[in-house]
Design a protein around this motif. Structure first.
Motif, PDB file in Angstrom:
ATOM      1  N   SER A  44      -5.348  -3.636   2.188  1.00  0.00           N
ATOM      2  CA  SER A  44      -5.146  -4.143   0.829  1.00  0.00           C
ATOM      3  C   SER A  44      -5.815  -3.266  -0.223  1.00  0.00           C
ATOM      4  CB  SER A  44      -5.682  -5.571   0.715  1.00  0.00           C
ATOM      5  OG  SER A  44      -7.079  -5.610   0.984  1.00  0.00           O
ATOM      6  N   ASP A  45      -6.784  -2.436   0.182  1.00  0.00           N
ATOM      7  CA  ASP A  45      -7.495  -1.569  -0.763  1.00  0.00           C
ATOM      8  C   ASP A  45      -6.914  -0.168  -0.861  1.00  0.00           C
ATOM      9  OD1 ASP A  45      -9.285  -3.595  -1.326  1.00  0.00           O
ATOM     10  OD2 ASP A  45     -10.683  -2.980   0.253  1.00  0.00           O
ATOM     11  N   LEU A  46      -5.996   0.171   0.034  1.00  0.00           N
ATOM     12  CA  LEU A  46      -5.475   1.532   0.061  1.00  0.00           C
ATOM     13  C   LEU A  46      -4.663   1.837  -1.203  1.00  0.00           C
ATOM     14  CD1 LEU A  46      -4.361   1.816   3.785  1.00  0.00           C
ATOM     15  CD2 LEU A  46      -6.213   3.080   2.681  1.00  0.00           C
ATOM     16  N   ALA A  47      -4.879   3.037  -1.734  1.00  0.00           N
ATOM     17  CA  ALA A  47      -4.162   3.503  -2.924  1.00  0.00           C
ATOM     18  C   ALA A  47      -4.314   2.530  -4.083  1.00  0.00           C
ATOM     19  CB  ALA A  47      -2.679   3.724  -2.601  1.00  0.00           C
ATOM     20  N   LEU A  48      -5.484   1.926  -4.210  1.00  0.00           N
ATOM     21  CA  LEU A  48      -5.730   0.953  -5.270  1.00  0.00           C
ATOM     22  C   LEU A  48      -7.141   1.127  -5.798  1.00  0.00           C
ATOM     23  CD1 LEU A  48      -4.256  -1.374  -6.686  1.00  0.00           C
ATOM     24  CD2 LEU A  48      -5.242  -2.935  -5.024  1.00  0.00           C
ATOM     25  N   ASP A  49      -7.495   2.360  -6.147  1.00  0.00           N
ATOM     26  CA  ASP A  49      -8.852   2.649  -6.614  1.00  0.00           C
ATOM     27  C   ASP A  49      -9.141   2.028  -7.969  1.00  0.00           C
ATOM     28  OD1 ASP A  49      -9.321   4.071  -4.344  1.00  0.00           O
ATOM     29  OD2 ASP A  49      -8.741   5.983  -5.225  1.00  0.00           O
ATOM     30  N   SER A  50      -8.127   1.981  -8.816  1.00  0.00           N
ATOM     31  CA  SER A  50      -8.305   1.387 -10.141  1.00  0.00           C
ATOM     32  C   SER A  50      -6.944   1.057 -10.699  1.00  0.00           C
ATOM     33  CB  SER A  50      -9.031   2.348 -11.084  1.00  0.00           C
ATOM     34  OG  SER A  50      -8.157   3.398 -11.457  1.00  0.00           O
ATOM     35  N   ASN A  51      -6.920   0.429 -11.846  1.00  0.00           N
ATOM     36  CA  ASN A  51      -5.652   0.109 -12.488  1.00  0.00           C
ATOM     37  C   ASN A  51      -5.093   1.271 -13.289  1.00  0.00           C
ATOM     38  OD1 ASN A  51      -5.626  -2.455 -11.447  1.00  0.00           O
ATOM     39  ND2 ASN A  51      -6.681  -3.349 -13.208  1.00  0.00           N
ATOM     40  N   ALA A  77       0.837  -1.207   0.000  1.00  0.00           N
ATOM     41  CA  ALA A  77       0.000   0.000   0.000  1.00  0.00           C
ATOM     42  C   ALA A  77       0.868   1.250   0.000  1.00  0.00           C
ATOM     43  CB  ALA A  77      -0.939  -0.010   1.200  1.00  0.00           C
ATOM     44  N   ALA A  78       1.947   1.221   0.797  1.00  0.00           N
ATOM     45  CA  ALA A  78       2.858   2.369   0.840  1.00  0.00           C
ATOM     46  C   ALA A  78       3.549   2.564  -0.506  1.00  0.00           C
ATOM     47  CB  ALA A  78       3.885   2.169   1.942  1.00  0.00           C
ATOM     48  N   GLU A  79       3.961   1.473  -1.145  1.00  0.00           N
ATOM     49  CA  GLU A  79       4.606   1.572  -2.460  1.00  0.00           C
ATOM     50  C   GLU A  79       3.621   2.095  -3.508  1.00  0.00           C
ATOM     51  OE1 GLU A  79       7.665   1.387  -3.029  1.00  0.00           O
ATOM     52  OE2 GLU A  79       8.643  -0.053  -1.692  1.00  0.00           O
ATOM     53  N   ARG A  80       2.385   1.638  -3.464  1.00  0.00           N
ATOM     54  CA  ARG A  80       1.375   2.117  -4.421  1.00  0.00           C
ATOM     55  C   ARG A  80       1.109   3.604  -4.232  1.00  0.00           C
ATOM     56  NH1 ARG A  80      -1.288  -2.960  -3.063  1.00  0.00           N
ATOM     57  NH2 ARG A  80      -2.667  -1.839  -1.627  1.00  0.00           N
ATOM     58  N   ALA A  81       0.953   4.003  -2.975  1.00  0.00           N
ATOM     59  CA  ALA A  81       0.671   5.418  -2.687  1.00  0.00           C
ATOM     60  C   ALA A  81       1.829   6.302  -3.133  1.00  0.00           C
ATOM     61  CB  ALA A  81       0.399   5.608  -1.202  1.00  0.00           C
ATOM     62  N   LEU A  82       3.045   5.822  -2.906  1.00  0.00           N
ATOM     63  CA  LEU A  82       4.213   6.590  -3.327  1.00  0.00           C
ATOM     64  C   LEU A  82       4.221   6.758  -4.843  1.00  0.00           C
ATOM     65  CD1 LEU A  82       6.936   7.956  -2.796  1.00  0.00           C
ATOM     66  CD2 LEU A  82       7.996   5.673  -2.859  1.00  0.00           C
ATOM     67  N   ALA A  83       3.945   5.676  -5.574  1.00  0.00           N
ATOM     68  CA  ALA A  83       3.929   5.751  -7.033  1.00  0.00           C
ATOM     69  C   ALA A  83       2.836   6.700  -7.529  1.00  0.00           C
ATOM     70  CB  ALA A  83       3.731   4.355  -7.621  1.00  0.00           C
ATOM     71  N   ILE A  84       1.650   6.605  -6.947  1.00  0.00           N
ATOM     72  CA  ILE A  84       0.552   7.483  -7.351  1.00  0.00           C
ATOM     73  C   ILE A  84       0.911   8.943  -7.110  1.00  0.00           C
ATOM     74  CG2 ILE A  84      -1.813   8.183  -6.794  1.00  0.00           C
ATOM     75  CD1 ILE A  84      -2.421   5.226  -6.228  1.00  0.00           C
ATOM     76  N   ALA A  85       1.427   9.253  -5.920  1.00  0.00           N
ATOM     77  CA  ALA A  85       1.789  10.631  -5.588  1.00  0.00           C
ATOM     78  C   ALA A  85       2.853  11.156  -6.548  1.00  0.00           C
ATOM     79  CB  ALA A  85       2.287  10.704  -4.146  1.00  0.00           C
ATOM     80  N   GLN A  86       3.857  10.336  -6.814  1.00  0.00           N
ATOM     81  CA  GLN A  86       4.921  10.784  -7.708  1.00  0.00           C
ATOM     82  C   GLN A  86       4.417  10.931  -9.147  1.00  0.00           C
ATOM     83  OE1 GLN A  86       7.812   7.699  -6.707  1.00  0.00           O
ATOM     84  NE2 GLN A  86       9.010   9.178  -5.512  1.00  0.00           N
ATOM     85  N   GLY A  87       3.469  10.059  -9.539  1.00  0.00           N
ATOM     86  CA  GLY A  87       2.895  10.183 -10.869  1.00  0.00           C
ATOM     87  C   GLY A  87       2.059  11.432 -11.019  1.00  0.00           C
ATOM     88  N   GLU A  88       1.287  11.764  -9.998  1.00  0.00           N
ATOM     89  CA  GLU A  88       0.442  12.961 -10.043  1.00  0.00           C
ATOM     90  C   GLU A  88       1.273  14.232 -10.061  1.00  0.00           C
ATOM     91  OE1 GLU A  88      -3.487  11.238  -7.631  1.00  0.00           O
ATOM     92  OE2 GLU A  88      -2.070  12.576  -6.621  1.00  0.00           O
ATOM     93  N   LEU A  89       2.425  14.194  -9.388  1.00  0.00           N
ATOM     94  CA  LEU A  89       3.248  15.405  -9.258  1.00  0.00           C
ATOM     95  C   LEU A  89       4.353  15.474 -10.292  1.00  0.00           C
ATOM     96  CD1 LEU A  89       3.370  15.361  -5.366  1.00  0.00           C
ATOM     97  CD2 LEU A  89       2.297  17.123  -6.772  1.00  0.00           C
ATOM     98  N   GLY A  90       4.378  14.514 -11.230  1.00  0.00           N
ATOM     99  CA  GLY A  90       5.347  14.577 -12.318  1.00  0.00           C
ATOM    100  C   GLY A  90       6.735  14.091 -11.964  1.00  0.00           C
ATOM    101  N   VAL A  91       6.900  13.460 -10.821  1.00  0.00           N
ATOM    102  CA  VAL A  91       8.213  12.914 -10.460  1.00  0.00           C
ATOM    103  C   VAL A  91       8.507  11.692 -11.318  1.00  0.00           C
ATOM    104  CG1 VAL A  91       9.607  11.927  -8.602  1.00  0.00           C
ATOM    105  CG2 VAL A  91       8.017  13.805  -8.115  1.00  0.00           C
ATOM    106  N   ILE A  92       7.498  10.865 -11.549  1.00  0.00           N
ATOM    107  CA  ILE A  92       7.574   9.781 -12.513  1.00  0.00           C
ATOM    108  C   ILE A  92       6.375   9.934 -13.454  1.00  0.00           C
ATOM    109  CG2 ILE A  92       8.740   8.254 -10.868  1.00  0.00           C
ATOM    110  CD1 ILE A  92       6.135   6.712 -10.530  1.00  0.00           C
ATOM    111  N   SER A  93       6.364   9.215 -14.545  1.00  0.00           N
ATOM    112  CA  SER A  93       5.258   9.378 -15.488  1.00  0.00           C
ATOM    113  C   SER A  93       3.993   8.738 -14.942  1.00  0.00           C
ATOM    114  CB  SER A  93       5.614   8.733 -16.827  1.00  0.00           C
ATOM    115  OG  SER A  93       5.561   7.314 -16.730  1.00  0.00           O
TER     116      SER A  93
END
Length: 470
Positions: free
Chosen positions: A456-463, A31-47
């Motif tokens: 298990s559902d955190l930061a996993l709203d959709s694919n 969940a922490a890894e997913r949230a990190l990826a989402i945050a970085q994707g939203e802020l342009g750190v990663i695509s």
């Protein structure tokens, strides 16, 4: 194969076992890894596309747990292996953006914060159920007269409701402490290797804030990799809740003694039975609670040690909490559950309580009679008279009232004796009000009131969480 614990097995499994299970620990890290990826994707750190791919790959179904734990034993920590398990399910490109800027403890501490948050919620629910039932018993027995006991000896009259009321007050305070501790315990940790967040880049604070939001954790901009006071607070809360249950258990053990026989645990056929003595009905829930509390107390001695970690990363102190924190949560819940069993079905012999007040010649009324006489002859003279009367009552094995009359006659003090001596029912002081106040305070204390999503559902709203939002 895990070590078999007879104490834990008999006390019963509970939601804490699931919260601190291997699967839930892995889910919390994912969940922490997913949230990190989402945050970085939203802020342009990663695509956004890489973030979406990571979110999809960071599923427990994609983790070879046997391989993960082999790696963890070799590395000493599980996150390197976890990152590689996620990356194994990604094509070249996104696989290089997993865990971007993070350190192992960022993921493990954020995951642990999720687990402790849910652990507090479970404890609050269980404590609420126990307190509600205890409040009913306090009210039911608010006028049931019994002997208050100090130093294990009869002291003055009280009511059973009043004795239970002090326990209810403890549980009220514990529930308040859980609510107060929650925002200190459920805190994000995303600060990088040395706590400076350098690897997270210029948007480190925005990333951290968004991760906290996605995980429903409290935000902080100060690293706590070695600041373990909040974990110690959580552990101590679990310990002291267990100890409060043990106070109930100790009293039940004492009050159910054959020589006292005032309060007993619930009864059903063969509950607390002996393998050799057919008459035995042992206080088994109380014994379990005392064992749970003793174990918790021993574990709690390590809570100061986990706070000794130096510099920017622990060197052994961290490993202590891996063992201790889950166990303390499990012990607390088990104790609360067993305490509910006692409170819910306890058997109370009110007549035996009254009869026991007459033991030892009714000496439990000595203070009451002293206060009654003090109005006419002063407290010190009344104390001396009742002390002599109590000694006489014991030596001659007569009731206190007769001994008082005899001693007063010897001292030519009969004129100071009232026509009618005070009774136990006349000398309850605030006992009934204490019971009522404790119930009122309990009912005024709100539940934690948080409905927490499954880890298990955190930061996993959709694919396609990130790319669809852009």
């Amino acid at each position: 194969m895990s070590v078999f614990s007879l104490l834990h097995h008999l006390a019963g499994t509970n939601a804490q076992d699931e919260i601190f299970s291997s699967d839930t620990a892995i889910e919390s890290w994912l969940a922490a890894e997913r949230a990190l990826a989402i945050a970085q994707g939203e802020l342009g750190v990663i695509s956004p596309e890489d973030a979406d791919a990571i979110v999809t790959a960071a599923s427990i179904d994609n983790i070879d747990q046997e391989r993960l734990w082999v790696s963890a034993k070799n590395v000493g920590y599980p996150i390197l292996g976890l990152v590689r398990e996620i990356s194994r399910n990604l094509p070249e490109g996104p696989d290089g953006r997993v865990h971007y800027g993070a350190t192992t403890q960022d993921i493990m501490d954020s995951g642990l914060a999720l687990q402790m948050a849910r652990s507090i919620e479970v404890l609050d629910e269980e404590l609420g159920r126990l307190g509600d039932r205890l409040a009913e018993q306090v009210k039911l027995y608010d006028t049931s007269i019994m002997a208050a006991r100090t130093h294990a000896q009869q002291a003055v009259p009280t009511t059973f409701g009043a004795t239970l009321a002090t326990l209810l007050a403890q549980f009220t305070r514990h529930r308040e402490r859980l609510a107060q501790a929650y925002p200190r315990v459920a805190v994000i940790s995303m600060f990088g290797a040395g706590g400076t967040s350098a690897a997270y880049g210029e948007k480190s604070r925005e990333v951290r804030a968004r991760v906290a939001e996605l995980l429903d954790l409290e935000l902080t901009n100060i690293p706590w990799h070695v600041d373990r006071d909040t974990l110690a607070e959580f552990g101590w809360l679990c310990t002291t809740i267990t100890a409060a249950c043990a106070r109930l258990a100790r009293n039940i053990v004492d009050l159910s003694r054959t020589e006292i026989g005032e309060v007993f645990e619930p009864y059903n056929p063969h509950r607390g039975a002996s393998s050799t003595m057919p008459q035995k009905v042992n206080p088994i829930s109380s014994e379990l609670i005392i064992g749970l509390s003793g174990t918790a107390g021993s574990l709690a001695s390590s809570l100061a040690r986990i706070q000794e970690a130096g510099h920017e990363r622990a060197a052994g102190e961290w490993q202590i909490e891996w063992q201790v924190i889950p166990q303390l949560a499990q012990l607390a819940s088990s104790a609360v559950r067993e305490a509910f069993v006692i409170i819910d079905g306890m058997r109370v012999d009110e007549q035996r309580m009254l009869d026991n007040l007459e033991l030892d010649g009714g000496l439990a009324m000595a203070e009451a009679q002293m206060i009654q006489l003090a109005e006419h002859m002063g407290r010190e003279h009344a104390h001396d008279l009742l002390y002599a009367a109590s000694t006489t009552a014991r030596e001659r094995k007569v009731v206190l009232a007769k001994a008082l009359f005899d001693v007063a006659k010897q001292q030519n003090l009969e004129a100071h004796l009232p026509d009618t001596l005070v009774t136990a029912a006349d000398y309850l002081g605030e006992a009934v009000a204490i019971a009522a106040d404790s119930v009122q305070a309990w009912r005024a204390t709100p539940a934690l009131g948080r409905t927490l999503a499954s880890i298990s559902d955190l930061a996993l709203d959709s694919n396609a969480t990130v790319s669809e939002s852009r």
